[in-house]
Design a protein around this motif. Structure first.
Motif, mmCIF file in Angstrom:
data_model
loop_
_atom_site.group_PDB
_atom_site.id
_atom_site.type_symbol
_atom_site.label_atom_id
_atom_site.label_comp_id
_atom_site.label_asym_id
_atom_site.label_seq_id
_atom_site.Cartn_x
_atom_site.Cartn_y
_atom_site.Cartn_z
ATOM 1 N N ALA A 1 40.225 30.847 34.219
ATOM 2 C CA ALA A 1 39.317 30.178 35.149
ATOM 3 C C ALA A 1 38.242 31.143 35.604
ATOM 4 O O ALA A 1 38.488 32.341 35.769
ATOM 5 C CB ALA A 1 40.092 29.631 36.351
ATOM 6 N N VAL A 2 37.046 30.588 35.805
ATOM 7 C CA VAL A 2 35.897 31.360 36.272
ATOM 8 C C VAL A 2 35.092 30.472 37.204
ATOM 9 O O VAL A 2 35.044 29.249 37.027
ATOM 10 C CB VAL A 2 35.044 31.858 35.078
ATOM 11 N N ASP A 3 34.472 31.076 38.215
ATOM 12 C CA ASP A 3 33.614 30.268 39.075
ATOM 13 C C ASP A 3 32.186 30.283 38.523
ATOM 14 O O ASP A 3 31.864 31.102 37.658
ATOM 15 C CB ASP A 3 33.727 30.682 40.544
ATOM 16 N N PRO A 4 31.334 29.379 38.974
ATOM 17 C CA PRO A 4 29.978 29.298 38.420
ATOM 18 C C PRO A 4 29.126 30.539 38.675
ATOM 19 O O PRO A 4 28.067 30.686 38.078
ATOM 20 C CB PRO A 4 29.378 28.071 39.119
ATOM 21 N N ARG A 5 29.583 31.425 39.534
ATOM 22 C CA ARG A 5 28.859 32.680 39.772
ATOM 23 C C ARG A 5 29.375 33.805 38.885
ATOM 24 O O ARG A 5 28.975 34.957 39.038
ATOM 25 C CB ARG A 5 28.952 33.070 41.246
ATOM 26 N N GLY A 6 30.290 33.477 37.974
ATOM 27 C CA GLY A 6 30.769 34.452 37.007
ATOM 28 C C GLY A 6 31.965 35.264 37.443
ATOM 29 O O GLY A 6 32.379 36.173 36.736
ATOM 30 N N GLU A 7 32.565 34.932 38.569
ATOM 31 C CA GLU A 7 33.743 35.680 39.010
ATOM 32 C C GLU A 7 34.988 35.056 38.397
ATOM 33 O O GLU A 7 35.258 33.872 38.575
ATOM 34 C CB GLU A 7 33.841 35.673 40.531
ATOM 35 N N ARG A 8 35.751 35.883 37.676
ATOM 36 C CA ARG A 8 36.990 35.397 37.076
ATOM 37 C C ARG A 8 38.082 35.304 38.125
ATOM 38 O O ARG A 8 38.212 36.160 38.975
ATOM 39 C CB ARG A 8 37.459 36.353 35.975
ATOM 40 N N TYR A 9 38.840 34.252 38.031
ATOM 41 C CA TYR A 9 40.067 34.141 38.803
ATOM 42 C C TYR A 9 41.164 34.707 37.897
ATOM 43 O O TYR A 9 41.198 34.400 36.711
ATOM 44 C CB TYR A 9 40.399 32.680 39.113
ATOM 45 N N THR A 10 42.036 35.525 38.446
ATOM 46 C CA THR A 10 43.117 36.093 37.646
ATOM 47 C C THR A 10 44.436 35.907 38.377
ATOM 48 O O THR A 10 44.459 35.735 39.604
ATOM 49 C CB THR A 10 42.905 37.602 37.388
ATOM 50 N N PRO A 11 45.549 35.994 37.651
ATOM 51 C CA PRO A 11 46.849 35.922 38.331
ATOM 52 C C PRO A 11 47.003 37.015 39.392
ATOM 53 O O PRO A 11 47.684 36.801 40.399
ATOM 54 C CB PRO A 11 47.850 36.107 37.188
ATOM 55 N N ASP A 12 46.350 38.155 39.196
ATOM 56 C CA ASP A 12 46.452 39.252 40.160
ATOM 57 C C ASP A 12 45.657 39.000 41.443
ATOM 58 O O ASP A 12 45.992 39.558 42.478
ATOM 59 C CB ASP A 12 45.956 40.566 39.538
ATOM 60 N N THR A 13 44.602 38.182 41.371
ATOM 61 C CA THR A 13 43.738 38.000 42.543
ATOM 62 C C THR A 13 43.823 36.617 43.173
ATOM 63 O O THR A 13 43.311 36.421 44.272
ATOM 64 C CB THR A 13 42.263 38.263 42.174
ATOM 65 N N ILE A 14 44.458 35.677 42.511
ATOM 66 C CA ILE A 14 44.380 34.293 42.982
ATOM 67 C C ILE A 14 45.068 34.094 44.334
ATOM 68 O O ILE A 14 44.575 33.337 45.177
ATOM 69 C CB ILE A 14 44.899 33.289 41.923
ATOM 70 N N ASN A 15 46.183 34.771 44.582
ATOM 71 C CA ASN A 15 46.863 34.584 45.874
ATOM 72 C C ASN A 15 46.004 35.078 47.024
ATOM 73 O O ASN A 15 45.943 34.441 48.079
ATOM 74 C CB ASN A 15 48.230 35.268 45.866
ATOM 75 N N GLU A 16 45.327 36.217 46.827
ATOM 76 C CA GLU A 16 44.418 36.717 47.861
ATOM 77 C C GLU A 16 43.273 35.740 48.096
ATOM 78 O O GLU A 16 42.885 35.473 49.235
ATOM 79 C CB GLU A 16 43.868 38.081 47.438
ATOM 80 N N ARG A 17 42.734 35.191 47.005
ATOM 81 C CA ARG A 17 41.636 34.226 47.131
ATOM 82 C C ARG A 17 42.100 32.968 47.874
ATOM 83 O O ARG A 17 41.371 32.426 48.701
ATOM 84 C CB ARG A 17 41.088 33.842 45.747
ATOM 85 N N LEU A 18 43.318 32.499 47.571
ATOM 86 C CA LEU A 18 43.859 31.333 48.271
ATOM 87 C C LEU A 18 44.053 31.627 49.758
ATOM 88 O O LEU A 18 43.722 30.793 50.608
ATOM 89 C CB LEU A 18 45.196 30.906 47.654
ATOM 90 N N SER A 19 44.570 32.805 50.089
ATOM 91 C CA SER A 19 44.776 33.177 51.487
ATOM 92 C C SER A 19 43.454 33.210 52.239
ATOM 93 O O SER A 19 43.357 32.711 53.369
ATOM 94 C CB SER A 19 45.462 34.538 51.587
ATOM 95 N N MET A 20 42.429 33.799 51.628
ATOM 96 C CA MET A 20 41.123 33.881 52.281
ATOM 97 C C MET A 20 40.532 32.481 52.462
ATOM 98 O O MET A 20 39.972 32.167 53.518
ATOM 99 C CB MET A 20 40.177 34.765 51.474
ATOM 100 N N ARG A 21 40.665 31.639 51.456
ATOM 101 C CA ARG A 21 40.157 30.271 51.553
ATOM 102 C C ARG A 21 40.841 29.542 52.704
ATOM 103 O O ARG A 21 40.194 28.866 53.502
ATOM 104 C CB ARG A 21 40.402 29.533 50.235
#
Length: 156
Positions: free
Chosen positions: A97-117
């Protein structure tokens, strides 16, 4: 008996909020790399005539397009989305998965991204003005194109 060949990887686009320049990049890449690109939205979408590009219109409703993408995305596929919970779902299924701004979502970062959201949602729910995303820029467009090129190269 031979097992059927796996379906070739493809791109799924959470198209309701996808910026026009990103769709244009995807349309050109679909033809150049001969990869299937499917835009999923709860509204009718105009797509260029191509055997590699299609639009899938789903019913309106909360997360209906996300559910359709999550049910279809397979290992090796690329999902383009700004929706972090959707990214988490497709990563769990083995897709990228990637966002339209080119940032990849990875298994290593997705939990942090979910917490921040979730934290930002709580702030907004409490009435705190958090501001919106920055204007989509040429740098964002280039970052997305670079990530797409990396994914396309990995398919070969």
């Amino acid at each position: 008996m031979n097992d059927p060949a796996p379906a070739p990887s493809q791109v799924w686009v959470d198209a309701d909020a996808c910026p026009g320049p990103v769709k244009d990049i995807l349309f050109r890449a679909a033809e150049r790399a001969q990869v299937q690109v499917t835009l999923v939205a709860n509204q009718w979408l105009r797509t260029p005539p191509s055997r590699f590009i299609r639009a899938l219109q789903v019913q309106g409703g909360y997360d209906v397009a996300d559910d359709a993408i999550a049910a279809r995305a397979r290992p090796g596929d690329l999902v383009v989305t700004q929706d972090i919970p959707l990214a988490a779902r497709v990563l769990a299924n083995g897709a990228q998965a990637v966002d339209p701004r080119g940032e990849r979502y990875t298994p290593d970062t997705i939990n942090e991204r979910l917490s921040m959201r979730n934290f930002m949602d709580e702030l907004r729910g409490a009435g705190v003005q958090t501001g919106g995303p920055a204007q989509f820029s040429a740098r964002d467009r280039q970052a997305f194109a670079n990530q797409l090129d990396r994914w396309l190269a990995s398919r070969r």
